[in-house]
Design a protein around this motif. Structure first.
Motif, short mmCIF file in Angstrom:
data_model
loop_
_atom_site.label_atom_id
_atom_site.label_comp_id
_atom_site.label_asym_id
_atom_site.label_seq_id
_atom_site.Cartn_x
_atom_site.Cartn_y
_atom_site.Cartn_z
N THR A 117 0.86 -1.18 0.00
CA THR A 117 0.00 0.00 0.00
C THR A 117 0.90 1.23 0.00
O THR A 117 1.78 1.36 0.84
CB THR A 117 -0.92 0.00 1.23
OG1 THR A 117 -1.74 -1.17 1.18
CG2 THR A 117 -1.82 1.24 1.25
N VAL A 118 0.67 2.10 -0.98
CA VAL A 118 1.45 3.32 -1.14
C VAL A 118 0.46 4.48 -1.18
O VAL A 118 -0.42 4.52 -2.03
CB VAL A 118 2.29 3.28 -2.43
CG1 VAL A 118 3.05 4.58 -2.62
CG2 VAL A 118 3.24 2.09 -2.43
N ASN A 119 0.60 5.41 -0.24
CA ASN A 119 -0.33 6.55 -0.15
C ASN A 119 -1.79 6.08 -0.10
O ASN A 119 -2.66 6.68 -0.71
CB ASN A 119 -0.12 7.52 -1.32
CG ASN A 119 1.23 8.18 -1.28
OD1 ASN A 119 1.83 8.32 -0.22
ND2 ASN A 119 1.74 8.56 -2.43
N GLY A 120 -2.02 5.00 0.59
CA GLY A 120 -3.38 4.49 0.78
C GLY A 120 -3.94 3.71 -0.41
O GLY A 120 -5.10 3.33 -0.39
N GLN A 121 -3.13 3.49 -1.43
CA GLN A 121 -3.58 2.79 -2.64
C GLN A 121 -2.61 1.65 -2.95
O GLN A 121 -1.46 1.67 -2.53
CB GLN A 121 -3.61 3.76 -3.84
CG GLN A 121 -4.47 4.98 -3.65
CD GLN A 121 -5.94 4.64 -3.52
OE1 GLN A 121 -6.44 3.72 -4.15
NE2 GLN A 121 -6.64 5.38 -2.67
N ALA A 124 3.76 4.58 -6.97
CA ALA A 124 2.36 4.86 -6.65
C ALA A 124 1.60 4.97 -7.96
O ALA A 124 2.13 5.44 -8.97
CB ALA A 124 2.24 6.15 -5.85
N GLU A 178 -2.28 5.81 -9.99
CA GLU A 178 -3.68 6.23 -10.03
C GLU A 178 -4.34 5.33 -11.06
O GLU A 178 -3.97 5.36 -12.24
CB GLU A 178 -3.84 7.68 -10.44
CG GLU A 178 -5.32 8.07 -10.54
CD GLU A 178 -5.55 9.44 -11.15
OE1 GLU A 178 -6.71 9.89 -11.09
OE2 GLU A 178 -4.62 10.03 -11.71
N TRP A 217 3.69 7.50 -10.20
CA TRP A 217 4.66 8.35 -9.53
C TRP A 217 5.76 7.43 -9.01
O TRP A 217 5.48 6.44 -8.34
CB TRP A 217 4.03 9.11 -8.37
CG TRP A 217 3.00 10.09 -8.81
CD1 TRP A 217 3.21 11.39 -9.20
CD2 TRP A 217 1.58 9.88 -8.91
NE1 TRP A 217 2.02 11.99 -9.52
CE2 TRP A 217 1.01 11.08 -9.36
CE3 TRP A 217 0.75 8.80 -8.67
CZ2 TRP A 217 -0.37 11.24 -9.56
CZ3 TRP A 217 -0.61 8.92 -8.87
CH2 TRP A 217 -1.15 10.15 -9.31
N LYS A 274 13.65 10.58 0.56
CA LYS A 274 12.21 10.38 0.66
C LYS A 274 11.84 8.92 0.91
O LYS A 274 10.71 8.61 1.26
CB LYS A 274 11.52 10.89 -0.60
CG LYS A 274 11.62 12.40 -0.72
CD LYS A 274 10.92 12.91 -1.95
CE LYS A 274 11.04 14.42 -2.05
NZ LYS A 274 10.43 14.93 -3.28
N TRP A 304 10.47 4.02 4.22
CA TRP A 304 10.28 2.68 3.66
C TRP A 304 11.44 1.75 3.99
O TRP A 304 11.37 0.55 3.73
CB TRP A 304 10.15 2.78 2.13
CG TRP A 304 8.88 3.43 1.72
CD1 TRP A 304 8.68 4.76 1.48
CD2 TRP A 304 7.63 2.80 1.51
NE1 TRP A 304 7.37 4.99 1.13
CE2 TRP A 304 6.71 3.79 1.14
CE3 TRP A 304 7.19 1.48 1.61
CZ2 TRP A 304 5.38 3.51 0.87
CZ3 TRP A 304 5.87 1.20 1.33
CH2 TRP A 304 4.97 2.20 0.97
#
Length: 165
Positions: free
Chosen positions: A119-123, A139, A141, A151, A158, A162
């Protein structure tokens, strides 16, 4: 926009547009309904995960046709290496250029690179690890059954959250 974005009163909008405040209020309401109706419905997380999994499989197989089937023709991929890691410098636009870039990445990936579904940024997303150390996070969309945006974060600064220690 004058009302919702710039905070003009409907009386002020009416003066600018040459209409009554009530007519401007009705036009704004109608415009908001059209915008909501035009927005793509949210894709269920399980469906998004299936698309990301299929992307991972097609990528590992270096299957350009399968990748093209999963990418929106107008997809965009953006990478952040922060000047500290190799990444493409400009966004890649279009399903075909993205598919070709990802096959090129697969051709250059070290054999000990592993790709994990996380799960990355909630997705649903992917995490690339080299010898157990996270080196890239992807990530996505997903709209419907296609990937619209990717992304890529490669900047080690950053990636600290992780890194497993």
């Amino acid at each position: 926009m004058l009302h919702d974005v710039f905070r003009y009163s409907f009386a002020e909008v009416g003066e600018i547009a040459g209409r009554s405040p009530a007519a401007c209020r009705q036009l704004a309401s109608s415009a908001r309904r059209r915008i909501r109706a035009a927005q793509a419905p949210a894709t269920p997380t399980s469906q998004q995960a299936g698309v990301v999994r299929a992307f991972k499989t097609a990528w590992a197989a270096k299957d350009i046709d399968a990748l093209l089937g999963l990418l929106d023709p107008d997809a965009t991929a953006i990478a952040d290496g922060g000047g500290l890691a190799v990444a493409f410098l400009h966004p890649i636009e279009g399903g075909e250029p993205i598919a070709r870039a990802w096959v090129d990445i697969a051709n250059r990936a070290p054999r000990n690179m592993t790709f994990l579904e996380r799960t990355v940024n909630g997705q649903p997303g992917l995490v690339a690890q080299l010898d157990g150390v996270t080196v890239t996070v992807f990530a996505f969309e997903v709209v419907g059954d296609r990937i619209r945006h990717i992304w890529v974060v490669r900047n080690p600064e950053k990636l600290r959250p992780w890194t497993t220690g």
